[in-house]
Design an enzyme around this catalytic site. Structure first.
Site, PDB file in Angstrom:
ATOM      1  N   ASP A   1      -8.428  31.990 -28.615  1.00  0.00           N
ATOM      2  CA  ASP A   1      -7.403  30.825 -27.742  1.00  0.00           C
ATOM      3  C   ASP A   1      -7.886  29.573 -28.558  1.00  0.00           C
ATOM      4  O   ASP A   1      -9.283  29.891 -29.388  1.00  0.00           O
ATOM      5  CB  ASP A   1      -7.629  31.230 -26.381  1.00  0.00           C
ATOM      6  CG  ASP A   1      -7.590  30.044 -26.065  1.00  0.00           C
ATOM      7  OD1 ASP A   1      -5.952  29.716 -26.098  1.00  0.00           O
ATOM      8  OD2 ASP A   1      -7.873  29.833 -24.516  1.00  0.00           O
TER       9      ASP A   1
ATOM     10  N   ASP B   1      -7.964  26.245 -26.947  1.00  0.00           N
ATOM     11  CA  ASP B   1      -8.533  25.093 -25.458  1.00  0.00           C
ATOM     12  C   ASP B   1      -9.042  25.746 -24.346  1.00  0.00           C
ATOM     13  O   ASP B   1      -8.140  27.247 -23.948  1.00  0.00           O
ATOM     14  CB  ASP B   1      -6.667  24.535 -24.901  1.00  0.00           C
ATOM     15  CG  ASP B   1      -6.090  23.844 -25.691  1.00  0.00           C
ATOM     16  OD1 ASP B   1      -5.061  23.862 -26.405  1.00  0.00           O
ATOM     17  OD2 ASP B   1      -7.255  22.887 -26.570  1.00  0.00           O
TER      18      ASP B   1
HETATM   19  C1  XBP Z   1      -3.438  25.738 -23.309  1.00  0.00           C
HETATM   20  C2  XBP Z   1      -2.852  25.129 -22.743  1.00  0.00           C
HETATM   21  C3  XBP Z   1      -1.351  23.961 -23.621  1.00  0.00           C
HETATM   22  C4  XBP Z   1      -2.686  22.888 -23.380  1.00  0.00           C
HETATM   23  C5  XBP Z   1      -1.793  21.546 -23.365  1.00  0.00           C
HETATM   24  O1  XBP Z   1      -3.485  26.241 -25.220  1.00  0.00           O
HETATM   25  O2  XBP Z   1      -1.742  25.225 -21.766  1.00  0.00           O
HETATM   26  O3  XBP Z   1      -0.690  23.839 -23.335  1.00  0.00           O
HETATM   27  O4  XBP Z   1      -3.098  23.036 -22.011  1.00  0.00           O
HETATM   28  O5  XBP Z   1      -1.297  21.460 -25.137  1.00  0.00           O
HETATM   29  P1  XBP Z   1      -4.731  27.402 -25.085  1.00  0.00           P
HETATM   30  P2  XBP Z   1       0.110  21.095 -25.423  1.00  0.00           P
HETATM   31  O6  XBP Z   1      -5.437  27.672 -23.833  1.00  0.00           O
HETATM   32  O7  XBP Z   1      -3.467  28.801 -25.050  1.00  0.00           O
HETATM   33  O8  XBP Z   1      -5.075  27.555 -26.325  1.00  0.00           O
HETATM   34  O9  XBP Z   1       0.256  20.144 -24.625  1.00  0.00           O
HETATM   35  O10 XBP Z   1       0.580  21.134 -26.540  1.00  0.00           O
HETATM   36  O11 XBP Z   1       1.069  22.057 -24.945  1.00  0.00           O
HETATM   37 MG    MG Z   2      -7.273  28.301 -23.394  1.00  0.00          MG
END
Ligand code: XBP
Ligand code: MG
Length: 233
Positions: free
Chosen positions: A10, A12
């Site tokens: 993953d 973020d």
């Molecule tokens: C986390 C999310 C993303 C980010 C914001 O993604 O839910 O939406 O919060 O990015 P992950 P965007 O944990 O799956 O990496 O605004 O580009 O969606």
């Molecule tokens: Mg994440």
């Protein structure tokens, strides 16, 4: 435990703690420059993280807090404009080096490459965000280290739906049993489990209180994780 042939990361919260100090101020900057008095503080944003996807998160917030705006005929256009502006601000923060990798991430990736463990990414975030983070915080050529990068709108349903993990597994050509997902949140864990993957969870301050039932392991971070510990099962 089947020998791990691939790690699926993953982004973020997992590769870097990007939400509170990266995505959140970028959203707030986009709102302000569009004349909206919306300001997501940390507590509000942690709650909004239950909704994955930036565009979906904006829609959810507007429907709750500003239904008159959310019901406007041009709302979809506004959401797209807000999200594009937010992505520009976020990428600028990443490129300025404001979002370093979490402990152990760079070392585990380097050791996995030496051990011949294949690498992939399965994330809800926008592809430009992934590319910027890998190049700025890992290495300029880092995106090439990941055989498959599944990001954002490539799948119809975002986490906790398993779609993004299934999309990545299909392109890796591996069964879920040969892979391990690395996540930070309950939404991510549920997506990985739904695709039949074992999942190592490394929570952040934003996700620590969430339910990680079904996790293969929960670790504070990747500092103590090596390919040998992963292969030991
Ligand atoms: C986390 C999310 C993303 C980010 C914001 O993604 O839910 O939406 O919060 O990015 P992950 P965007 O944990 O799956 O990496 O605004 O580009 O969606
Ligand atoms: Mg994440």
């Amino acid at each position: 435990m089947h020998r791990i042939k691939a790690l699926i990361f993953d982004v973020d919260g997992t590769l870097a703690d990007t939400e509170r100090d990266g995505h959140r101020p970028a959203f707030n900057q986009a709102f302000a420059e569009h004349g909206l008095d919306w300001h997501w503080d940390e507590e509000c944003y942690d709650r909004l993280l239950a909704v994955t996807g930036g565009k979906e998160r904006i829609r959810h917030f507007a429907e709750q807090v500003a239904p008159a705006i959310a019901s406007h005929a041009d709302f979809d256009t506004l959401v797209k404009r807000l999200h594009a502006a937010k992505t520009t601000h976020y990428v600028r923060l990443v490129e300025a080096g404001k979002l370093p990798l979490r402990p152990g991430v760079a070392r585990l990736i380097a050791e996995a490459r030496v051990a011949g463990i294949r690498l992939a990414i399965a994330t809800t975030t926008t592809p430009e965000n992934v590319d910027a983070l890998l190049r700025a915080s890992l290495a300029p050529e880092a995106p090439e280290w990941f055989e498959v990068i599944g990001a954002g709108d490539v799948v119809p349903a975002k986490k906790p739906a398993p779609d993004i993990y299934t999309w990545v597994l299909d392109r890796l050509g591996l069964p879920a049993t040969d892979c391990l997902a690395v996540e930070d949140s309950a939404n991510g864990l549920r997506a990985a489990l739904g695709a039949g993957l074992r999942c190592l969870v490394t929570p952040t301050d934003s996700t620590r209180s969430q339910d990680f039932s079904g996790a293969w392991r929960i670790a504070a971070d990747l500092e103590q994780i090596t390919p040998a510990t992963l292969l030991a099962g």
